[in-house]
Motif scaffolding. Structure first.
Motif, PDB file in Angstrom:
ATOM      1  N   THR A  37       0.742  -1.294  -0.013  1.00 29.38           N
ATOM      2  CA  THR A  37       0.086   0.052   0.015  1.00 29.38           C
ATOM      3  C   THR A  37       0.860   1.133  -0.069  1.00 29.38           C
ATOM      4  OG1 THR A  37      -1.489  -1.105   1.399  1.00 29.38           O
ATOM      5  CG2 THR A  37      -1.664   1.174   1.250  1.00 29.38           C
ATOM      6  N   LEU A  38       1.914   1.321   0.808  1.00 29.03           N
ATOM      7  CA  LEU A  38       2.785   2.383   0.770  1.00 29.03           C
ATOM      8  C   LEU A  38       3.252   2.491  -0.574  1.00 29.03           C
ATOM      9  CD1 LEU A  38       4.075   2.143   4.551  1.00 29.03           C
ATOM     10  CD2 LEU A  38       2.502   3.716   3.707  1.00 29.03           C
ATOM     11  N   PHE A  94       2.611   1.633  -3.237  1.00 26.49           N
ATOM     12  CA  PHE A  94       1.851   2.341  -4.298  1.00 26.49           C
ATOM     13  C   PHE A  94       1.276   3.562  -4.248  1.00 26.49           C
ATOM     14  CE2 PHE A  94       0.204  -0.716  -7.608  1.00 26.49           C
ATOM     15  CZ  PHE A  94       1.066  -1.698  -7.415  1.00 26.49           C
ATOM     16  N   ALA A  95       1.467   4.056  -2.816  1.00 27.29           N
ATOM     17  CA  ALA A  95       1.277   5.516  -2.344  1.00 27.29           C
ATOM     18  C   ALA A  95       2.482   6.388  -3.191  1.00 27.29           C
ATOM     19  CB  ALA A  95       1.343   6.140  -0.992  1.00 27.29           C
ATOM     20  N   LEU A  96       3.797   5.716  -3.212  1.00 28.91           N
ATOM     21  CA  LEU A  96       4.912   6.054  -3.884  1.00 28.91           C
ATOM     22  C   LEU A  96       4.695   6.029  -5.528  1.00 28.91           C
ATOM     23  CD1 LEU A  96       7.974   5.870  -1.442  1.00 28.91           C
ATOM     24  CD2 LEU A  96       6.741   7.954  -2.222  1.00 28.91           C
ATOM     25  N   TRP A 110       3.348   6.889  -8.077  1.00 28.71           N
ATOM     26  CA  TRP A 110       3.437   8.234  -9.097  1.00 28.71           C
ATOM     27  C   TRP A 110       5.057   8.213  -9.378  1.00 28.71           C
ATOM     28  CZ3 TRP A 110       0.161  10.187 -12.432  1.00 28.71           C
ATOM     29  CH2 TRP A 110       0.487  11.459 -12.874  1.00 28.71           C
ATOM     30  N   VAL A 111       5.815   8.245  -8.323  1.00 25.64           N
ATOM     31  CA  VAL A 111       7.241   8.500  -8.285  1.00 25.64           C
ATOM     32  C   VAL A 111       7.963   7.612  -8.898  1.00 25.64           C
ATOM     33  CG1 VAL A 111       9.006   9.433  -7.108  1.00 25.64           C
ATOM     34  CG2 VAL A 111       6.912  10.283  -6.437  1.00 25.64           C
ATOM     35  N   ASN A 165      -2.886   5.039 -12.897  1.00 25.20           N
ATOM     36  CA  ASN A 165      -3.452   6.067 -12.068  1.00 25.20           C
ATOM     37  C   ASN A 165      -4.580   5.414 -11.301  1.00 25.20           C
ATOM     38  OD1 ASN A 165      -1.819   7.904 -13.261  1.00 25.20           O
ATOM     39  ND2 ASN A 165      -3.420   8.552 -14.611  1.00 25.20           N
ATOM     40  N   LYS A 166      -5.405   4.557 -11.783  1.00 27.14           N
ATOM     41  CA  LYS A 166      -6.496   3.908 -10.979  1.00 27.14           C
ATOM     42  C   LYS A 166      -5.767   2.864  -9.827  1.00 27.14           C
ATOM     43  CE  LYS A 166     -11.120   3.944 -12.646  1.00 27.14           C
ATOM     44  NZ  LYS A 166     -11.435   5.434 -12.289  1.00 27.14           N
ATOM     45  N   LEU A 223      -3.374   2.637  -8.615  1.00 25.72           N
ATOM     46  CA  LEU A 223      -2.760   2.950  -7.405  1.00 25.72           C
ATOM     47  C   LEU A 223      -3.559   3.039  -6.259  1.00 25.72           C
ATOM     48  CD1 LEU A 223      -0.533   6.188  -8.439  1.00 25.72           C
ATOM     49  CD2 LEU A 223       0.283   4.022  -8.114  1.00 25.72           C
ATOM     50  N   TRP A 224      -4.657   3.000  -6.408  1.00 23.39           N
ATOM     51  CA  TRP A 224      -5.444   2.885  -5.234  1.00 23.39           C
ATOM     52  C   TRP A 224      -6.279   1.903  -5.281  1.00 23.39           C
ATOM     53  CZ3 TRP A 224     -11.044   3.239  -6.045  1.00 23.39           C
ATOM     54  CH2 TRP A 224     -11.380   3.859  -6.974  1.00 23.39           C
ATOM     55  N   PRO A 266      -4.246  -1.288  -3.493  1.00 23.44           N
ATOM     56  CA  PRO A 266      -4.415  -1.209  -2.143  1.00 23.44           C
ATOM     57  C   PRO A 266      -5.761  -1.620  -1.678  1.00 23.44           C
ATOM     58  CG  PRO A 266      -3.072   0.575  -2.877  1.00 23.44           C
ATOM     59  CD  PRO A 266      -3.852  -0.082  -3.992  1.00 23.44           C
ATOM     60  N   LEU A 267      -6.639  -1.183  -2.336  1.00 19.46           N
ATOM     61  CA  LEU A 267      -8.172  -1.139  -1.959  1.00 19.46           C
ATOM     62  C   LEU A 267      -8.442  -2.910  -1.970  1.00 19.46           C
ATOM     63  CD1 LEU A 267     -10.787  -0.282  -1.006  1.00 19.46           C
ATOM     64  CD2 LEU A 267     -11.501  -0.332  -3.387  1.00 19.46           C
ATOM     65  N   LEU A 292      -6.097  -5.355  -1.501  1.00 17.04           N
ATOM     66  CA  LEU A 292      -5.559  -5.971  -0.280  1.00 17.04           C
ATOM     67  C   LEU A 292      -6.436  -5.703   1.079  1.00 17.04           C
ATOM     68  CD1 LEU A 292      -1.944  -4.891  -1.093  1.00 17.04           C
ATOM     69  CD2 LEU A 292      -3.013  -6.909  -1.562  1.00 17.04           C
ATOM     70  N   LEU A 293      -6.719  -4.515   1.319  1.00 15.13           N
ATOM     71  CA  LEU A 293      -7.653  -4.259   2.407  1.00 15.13           C
ATOM     72  C   LEU A 293      -9.004  -5.036   2.626  1.00 15.13           C
ATOM     73  CD1 LEU A 293      -7.944  -2.275   4.802  1.00 15.13           C
ATOM     74  CD2 LEU A 293      -9.560  -1.072   3.266  1.00 15.13           C
ATOM     75  N   ILE A 308      -6.223   4.886   1.509  1.00 10.85           N
ATOM     76  CA  ILE A 308      -6.620   4.562   0.132  1.00 10.85           C
ATOM     77  C   ILE A 308      -7.303   5.617  -0.270  1.00 10.85           C
ATOM     78  CG2 ILE A 308      -7.842   2.860  -1.154  1.00 10.85           C
ATOM     79  CD1 ILE A 308      -6.799   0.794   0.985  1.00 10.85           C
ATOM     80  N   ILE A 363      -5.242   8.383  -1.536  1.00  9.82           N
ATOM     81  CA  ILE A 363      -4.722   8.388  -3.005  1.00  9.82           C
ATOM     82  C   ILE A 363      -5.813   8.378  -4.094  1.00  9.82           C
ATOM     83  CG2 ILE A 363      -3.435   6.603  -4.444  1.00  9.82           C
ATOM     84  CD1 ILE A 363      -2.351   5.363  -1.674  1.00  9.82           C
ATOM     85  N   MET A 415      -5.646  10.929  -7.147  1.00 14.29           N
ATOM     86  CA  MET A 415      -5.624  10.189  -8.576  1.00 14.29           C
ATOM     87  C   MET A 415      -6.894  10.718  -9.291  1.00 14.29           C
ATOM     88  SD  MET A 415      -2.620   9.238  -8.439  1.00 14.29           S
ATOM     89  CE  MET A 415      -2.697   9.024 -10.173  1.00 14.29           C
TER      90      MET A 415
END
Lengths: 918, 99
Positions: free
Chosen positions: A82-83, A85-87, A89-90, A288-289, A291-292, A295-296, A298-299, B69, B72, B76
């Motif tokens: 999750t973390l 994927f928060a990064l 973009w970079v 772009n999508k 990225l969240w 993680p979703l 995984l949650l 989440i 983010i 985005m």
């Protein structure tokens, strides 16, 4: 389905086969859609779901097991991604862009390509990946096999130890492995695709991600809301059970942060994650999508882990059931055959998804970065003769898939129930994490070098073997237990779980610390000490500045245009096949708007274009060698291609030299300008001199001529007058002679042609004589002369006549400027500091400060102040200076304007300098 | 014929893209902080403290995770909406005047 009775084995197998068939169908459909140009995977949801291949059977079954033993710690494996994927973009966006531009096919290819397309590095990464991931694959086989056995005993639970003594389990694993191999071969190596996209495969993986999520959440919902009255009820009941209650507080958090870090690195470094996230990415914006969404996912898949774990503990208090099978055992215990079957399918899909993607990724790596480079190197001639190599490539990949699954199966059979399998997930993560420094630093630090990456990864891998792999062997009984408890050979400092006495961590965190320390440390230090080759520098720039460069073709101009289009076409056909080659060339022609059938020579950009397409099939390093072989003919090695690329550095070097030269030129121009100014000045002085000299010459000549004419025309002149005129003529002639002599003297002195007759000269005598010879002049102008000579001035070595001329010049100069009647001239002689100092002072008008230097220049005359006319030829002082400097001395004037002037000159006493003069 | 200044008031893509990266880095930092052992210990109250029947520790962890989440997602999705129309190509100066 009713609640009682056994679950018939045909139903289990039938459902499994049905599910796998569905998977094949989805994959086939995905490929068909892609072929029709309506790709199914051009969709961020599919992309995000395919990344969820991260959740394997280890997640599906193992999370609950880990929760039972370690409480919340299991979430670290999902918080890390999750973390990361928060990064994303970079980091991820850059990885994807780099891979698209450079046609990267695997993580080994990425690393090898970044560090100068190094075969060695690509091979090393591949070997580590295979060794590190292989046990992980066996873990998946084991999970499916044991879940199959558990389900087969429905409704009995815990009566059998999962795989113990059942030959069926082994057979199941073999069948599963064979099915997976078939799937991977069918959809992972259908053809050699220059884009290396497996759209059908991705579609199937996304489908599996949905299935495993639905299965797990269904079990979770059933447990939470079917067996219990929601979360509150479940947690309240669990709190009563001491064994469950201890999970409500955090276990020691020692491993918390290291595990998050480890999973952060793993989610980009595991070959299968790199495959789905980077290689299979169809469009960059899908990230772009994802990225969240990822993680979703995984949650969601983790929400019910704790409820299932607690429910399992409450339902099976006697430890008869392995916590790893709670997901399956709970529906079975509650007589829910459909749900149990769904859970089994979920686990199956989690395992198959992982195994399929992993084997495809590993087989690509083995083919492109291990086997092909070796074949190209060792069996060069043989390969060069082959017309079509795409079949060979596919053969290698298919064999690699079978090889990986076979080894995975054998490993599973060999180790079976032992410890090695249980902890292998984290062990594999730690192996993959060894790529992270080279991968991440390589994207941001241009100085990261090939040797640095090689050394770093090698050191990290060796430490990984020592701190994780060998101890796991020891725990499996392959090595003596004392290896862990006492250290190798009883050396306590080297205990693999407490290296150098480091304790207070779990084994994974401990290993992570040492491997990353060794890896990053070696990597950075070696890189700093290293000097990169040209191709390394080029690749480093391409990677680090991927967003700055417009796109491919930056290095295209470096290649020579010595390859024909048909040659290039033949090369591409050998690897891509005729059809795809046509597509590639048509694409290029369309994009650039050129007709390739007329073009005979391929330009650098086409070569580059084809090379990148080939790189998609056989890896960057091999593609470069193959293309280079066509460019320069056969037998061309990597070194020669390096030379071609070296031209960039040469160009850079030239431009640097050019810059230097232009700077030098600028300086020369300035110098030249100064010299020119000086020349102009000299020229002007020469002109002045010439006019002066001619003037000086003309004056006596005119007077000589006019008096001679008078004498000639007037024969009746009386004797006295005739005598007077003749005296004038003689005097003027003498003046003329003197002037000419001076010019000649100066020229002689300046050109070094003067003949010096060096003798010991007594200066006081010279001064006396000079004054004597000028006495008449002084008396005529009523000028007083003082002579101040200290006693005992040593003699000097010089030319006596020249010295006399020098002193006379100064004296006559002095008298010239003295006022008539009241003039005073003083001449002094002294000796000090090994020098003889002669001074000639007058009480004339003095010399302005700005003239003090100039008066010694030849032809310079002080005009102003007195009569406005030059007082002499302007050569006297110049001659003086010439003589003094020849004798090794110095001449100067001190004057206060209006108060007379004093000329000084020095001559060294007879010494080495004086002797050298002769 | 003069061009109005208002035509350029739309936010530029370059700036928006830069902001996305910065926001995500900030979110990452908050996430790293939220999941750090130091902060987690604050919520580690055992069986006693519960929110809606869920132990505080679990509630906090999954809650923070979900918030991360959502954050983010907001960044985005906001980005894709804001970008809207096609990106303007840099305007070409009319050629011909040599200066």
């Amino acid at each position: 389905m009713t609640g009682s009775g056994a679950l018939p084995i045909w139903l289990i197998i039938g459902t499994s086969l049905g599910y796998v068939s569905l998977l094949f169908a989805v994959a086939y459909w995905g490929d068909r859609r892609a072929a029709k140009g309506k790709p199914l995977v051009a969709n961020p949801w599919i992309y995000a779901l395919s990344i969820a291949v991260y959740c394997t059977a280890w997640t599906f079954y193992g999370s609950v097991g880990r929760a039972v033993s370690g409480g919340l710690e299991f979430v670290t494996i999902y918080l890390g991604p999750t973390l990361m994927f928060a990064l994303g973009w970079v980091i991820l966006r850059k990885m994807i862009r780099i891979s698209k531009v450079n046609r990267i096919t695997s993580i080994a290819d990425f690393v090898s390509s970044r560090y100068g397309k190094s075969h060695l590095l690509g091979g090393l990464v591949t070997i580590i990946a295979v060794i590190g991931i292989m046990p992980y694959i066996s873990l998946q086989l084991k999970a499916v096999a044991s879940s199959f056995v558990v389900l087969m005993h429905y409704p009995e639970i815990g009566a059998v130890e999962a795989t113990s003594a059942l030959p069926l389990a082994g057979d199941t694993a073999l069948w599963i492995a064979a099915l997976m191999a078939l799937f991977a071969i069918l959809f992972g190596t259908r053809h050699i695709d220059a884009t290396e996209h497996h759209q059908g495969l991705v579609a199937a993986i996304a489908f599996e991600s949905v299935v495993k999520l639905i299965a797990f959440v269904s079990v979770g919902l059933f447990v939470t809301f079917g067996l219990f009255d929601g979360f509150g009820d479940l947690f309240a009941q669990a709190a009563q059970l001491p064994e469950a209650a201890r999970l409500f507080t955090m276990a020691p958090l020692d491993d918390w942060a290291p595990l998050i870090l480890l999973s952060m690195l793993a989610v980009i470094c595991l070959p299968r994650q790199f495959q789905v996230t980077v290689v299979e990415n169809v469009e960059e914006r899908h990230l772009n999508k994802a990225l969240w969404l990822f993680p979703l996912y995984l949650l969601l898949i983790n929400i019910f882990v704790l409820p299932i774990a607690f429910a399992g503990l409450l339902r099976f208090p006697l430890h008869l059931v392995d916590a790893d099978t709670f997901v399956l055992a709970l529906p079975m215990a509650e007589r829910q055959p459909a749900l149990a079957l769904l859970a089994f399918i979920g686990g199956l899909s989690a395992a198959t998804g992982m195994v399929i993607v992993e084997t495809v990724a590993l087989s690509t790596m083995i083919c492109n970065d291990l086997v092909m480079p070796m074949l190209l190197r060792f069996a060069w001639l043989h390969l060069a003769e082959r017309r079509d190599l795409s079949g060979l490539l596919l053969g290698i990949r298919r064999s690699a898939i079978c090889f990986i699954l076979l080894i995975g199966y054998l490993y599973f059979q060999l180790i079976g129930e032992s410890y090695a399998l249980a902890s292998i997930g984290l062990v594999s993560f730690a192996a993959a994490a060894q790529f992270a420094p080279a991968l991440i630093l390589g994207m941001y630090w241009k100085g990261a070098s090939r040797r640095g990456a090689l050394a770093g990864i090698a050191v990290g891998f060796i430490l990984w073997i020592y701190t994780l792999l060998l101890p796991s062997f020891a725990r499996s009984g392959w090595l003596p237990d004392s290896f862990i408890t006492l250290g190798p050979f009883g050396i306590e400092l080297l205990r693999p779980y407490a290296l150098f006495g480091l304790t207070g961590f779990g084994s994974t965190s401990h290993a992570l610390f040492w491997t990353l320390l060794g890896n990053v440390g070696t990597f950075v230090v070696v890189s700093l000490l290293d000097r990169q080759s040209t191709i390394e520098r080029i690749q480093a720039t391409l990677f680090v500045e991927v967003f700055e460069h417009a796109g491919p073709g930056a290095a295209a101009t470096l290649l020579h245009h010595t390859v024909s289009v048909p040659e290039l076409r033949t090369l591409a056909e050998r690897f891509l096949g005729r059809e795809r080659t046509e597509e590639v060339f048509d694409e290029y022609a369309g994009r650039r708007g050129v007709d390739l059938s007329v073009e005979t020579l391929a330009d650098g950009e086409l070569v580059q274009f084809v090379e990148r397409r080939l790189a998609g099939a056989i890896g960057a390093a091999s593609a470069r060698v193959m293309v280079a072989s066509t460019i320069k003919g056969e037998g061309v090695g990597v070194d020669e291609i390096m030379q071609i690329l070296d031209e960039t550095s040469q160009v850079l070097e030239y431009s640097r030299q050019l810059e230097q030269k232009s700077r030098a030129l600028e300086k020369a121009t300035t110098d030249l300008k100064a010299a020119n100014e000086r020349l102009t000045e000299l020229d002007r002085m020469k002109d002045d001199f010439l006019s002066t000299v001619t003037h000086e010459l003309r004056t006596p000549l005119t007077s000589i001529r006019s008096f001679s004419e008078i004498l000639h025309d007037s024969p009746d002149l009386d004797m006295a007058e005739r005598q007077h005129f003749l005296t004038i003529i003689i005097r003027e002639s003498e003046r003329l002679t003197r002037l000419i002599n001076q010019v000649l003297d100066l020229t002689k002195i300046e050109t070094g042609r003067m003949k010096w007759q060096m003798t010991q000269v007594d200066l006081s005598e010279v001064i006396q004589q000079s004054v004597t010879s000028l006495r008449g002049l002084f008396e005529e102008r009523e000028i007083a002369v003082d002579i101040n000579i200290v006693d005992q001035v040593p003699s000097i070595r010089a030319d006596r006549d020249q010295l006399i001329q020098l002193v006379i010049n100064l004296l006559s100069n002095a008298q010239k400027f003295c006022p008539h009647g009241t003039g005073r001239v003083a001449i002094g002689l002294a000796a000090e500091n090994g020098l003889v100092v002669v001074s000639v002072a007058d009480n004339g008008p003095g010399i302005p400060a700005n003239e003090k230097e100039k008066i010694f220049e030849k032809f310079h005359q002080v005009r102003a102040g007195r009569t406005g006319n030059p007082m002499g030829s302007g050569l006297g002082l110049a001659i003086c200076r010439g003589i003094v400097e020849h004798l090794g001395g110095r001449i100067w004037v001190e004057s206060e304007f209006g108060n007379g002037a004093t000329f000084f000159f020095t001559v060294p006493l007879a010494g080495p300098g004086a002797r050298a003069v002769s | 014929m003069s061009r109005g200044a208002s035509s350029d008031s739309r936010p530029r893509r370059g700036r928006g893209a830069g902001r996305v990266g910065e926001w995500l880095v900030v979110i990452f930092c908050f996430g790293a902080l939220a999941f750090s052992p130091l902060v987690i210990k604050l919520f580690d109250r055992g069986t006693g403290a519960t929110v809606l029947g869920v132990p505080l520790l679990y509630f906090y962890l999954f809650g923070a995770w979900a918030l991360l989440i959502v954050a983010i997602m907001l960044v985005m999705e906001g980005r894709t909406e804001r970008r809207g129309g096609p990106v303007e190509a840099p305007r070409q100066r009319p050629s011909g005047e040599a200066r």
